[in-house]
Every structure is written in structure tokens, then in C-alpha cells.
Design a protein around this motif. Structure first.
Motif: not given
Length: 233
Positions: A1-4, A16-23, A46-52, A56-60
Motif C-alpha cells: 500500500m505504501l512504499e518509500t 536527517a534521512l539517507f535513502g530510506v526504503d520501507i514498505t 515525510s510520509i505525512a507530507g509535513v516535509i515535502r 517518487a520517494m513516497v508511493v501510495h
């Protein structure tokens, strides 16, 4: 459903973040653990859009959303319970909850009555100013406010921080009920035991990078210690 994908995030010149991949799969509970300063809250923001970020870094659900605003992301069904709760001080408990319901019009299981069933004390205090409640009750309002948008993904950032053990127990007891309603959950947590008890999978972060990915039921304390401190497992 969600990926970074290779997610990075900066505060000015500080990265603060360096190439983070989660699903996160539909209906899943994922725990994000790590020491203070590991980048956990930045990941949530970042996922919530507070930090843009780059789109393509966040995929829903196959669509890039990394460049969307927090309001646009909430309309897509992603809601965050922020660290520190951040209730509207001038509004009552019920008014704080109703604001959450205005964010998204999608049908779902969550309404005022459903939130009051989940946290009965809020019904009793519904006319009180939100900030007149105890810390634990305020946290319940913050969770209820996010649920009122009927999210398919609930981001919980440090929901036990500063709370008494008995209150933490009650809040964590609500998470399985939230999942029963169909929502996936990402929980950022300092208490490793609490995180592993509710999660299907766990990510550990250190200094803005993912250092461990595991099924929660299979990870060992030794692996977690190594991931926290960058040591060989």
C-alpha cells in the motif's frame, strides 16, 4: 500500500534521512524503532507530507505522493498522530475530534460514537477543553482525531512518550481494535517491547538510515542491539 524509495529529508543544511526504503502492506502494523535522533519522526513527517520530498520517494497505491501537501495526503487516507499530540487549545474534546472528520469524506468505521466506544473517557470529557485533560487523555483525543478521517494508514509518532504505564497499556490495547477496522498502522516507539508486541514487522533506524528489517516475531535482542549501535550482530 505504501512504499518509500531512497527517501531523503533535510532540515536546512542538515540531512536527517539517507535513502530510506520501507514498505507497508494493507492492514499491516509496522514498528519503527531506534534511538533519539535516528530519524524516526522525520520519516513519519515525510510520509505525512509535513516535509515535502521528490514525488517518487513516497508511493501510495502505485502513485507518487512525496511532493503532496499534508492536507492532500490526508485526503488520500493517510493520517498522523503527531508527537506531542498538538490539540487545538481553544476547542473542546469533541470539537477537536470533529476537525479530524472534516479532513476526509471517505466512508469507514470511525465516527464520534465509534471513537467514544474506543476511548469511553472521552465521551465523559467531550465538553472539556482538549488541553484540560491528562496527558494520556490528550493522546486518546489525538488518536481519535486522526481516526475520524477514516484513514487506511495511521502513522503513530511516539504515542507512549511521557505517559504512565497504565495509560500506555490502555492506548496500546486500542491498536488491535483499530486494525480490525481495516487500517494499517506505522508506530514509532522507544519502548521496544511495546513495539514488537503489536507489530508484524520492525525497522530499526540509526542516524537516518535503516539498519535492520525483520519480522517482529523473529527478531532477536542481539540483532536489535547491533542495529541500534551499529555493531556486528
Amino acid at each position: 500500500m505504501l512504499e518509500t524509495h531512497g527517501l531523503t529529508a533535510n532540515y536546512g543544511q542538515f540531512r536527517a534521512l539517507f535513502g530510506v526504503d520501507i514498505t507497508v502492506a494493507a492492514g499491516e502494523c509496522v514498528a519503527i524503532i531506534g534511538a533519539n535522533g535516528a530519524g524516526k519522526s522525520t520519516l513519519m513527517r515525510s510520509i505525512a507530507g509535513v516535509i515535502r520530498n521528490a514525488a517518487a520517494m513516497v508511493v501510495h497505491r502505485g502513485e507518487p505522493i512525496g511532493a503532496l501537501s499534508s492536507a492532500e495526503i490526508m485526503k488520500r487516507g493517510i493520517a498522523m498522530v503527531p508527537e506531542g499530540r498538538r490539540l487545538f487549545a481553544s476547542l473542546t474534546v469533541e470539537e477537536n475530534l470533529l476537525i479530524g472528520g472534516q479532513a476526509r469524506k471517505a466512508p469507514g468505521p470511525w465516527s464520534l460514537d465509534a471513537v467514544y466506544q474506543l476511548f469511553p473517557v472521552l465521551r465523559e470529557r467531550r465538553k472539556s477543553p482538549g488541553t484540560a485533560l491528562s496527558g494520556g487523555q490528550q493522546q486518546m483525543v489525538a488518536i481519535g482525531r486522526a481516526l475520524m478521517s477514516n484513514p487506511e494508514l495511521l502513522l503513530c509518532d511516539e504515542i507512549s512518550l511521557g505517559l504512565a504505564p497504565v495509560v500506555i497499556r490502555d492506548i496500546y490495547a486500542a491498536l488491535p481494535k483499530i486494525r480490525e477496522g481495516g487500517a494499517a498502522i506505522v508506530v514509532v516507539e522507544q519502548d521496544i517491547g511495546k513495539a514488537l508486541a503489536v507489530a508484524d514487522r520492525v525497522y530499526c533506524m540509526m542516524e537516518g538510515r535503516v539498519t535492520l528489517v525483520s519480522k517482529a516475531a523473529e527478531v532477536t535482542r542481539r540483532q536489535i542491539h547491533a542495529a541500534y549501535f551499529g555493531e556486528a550482530a
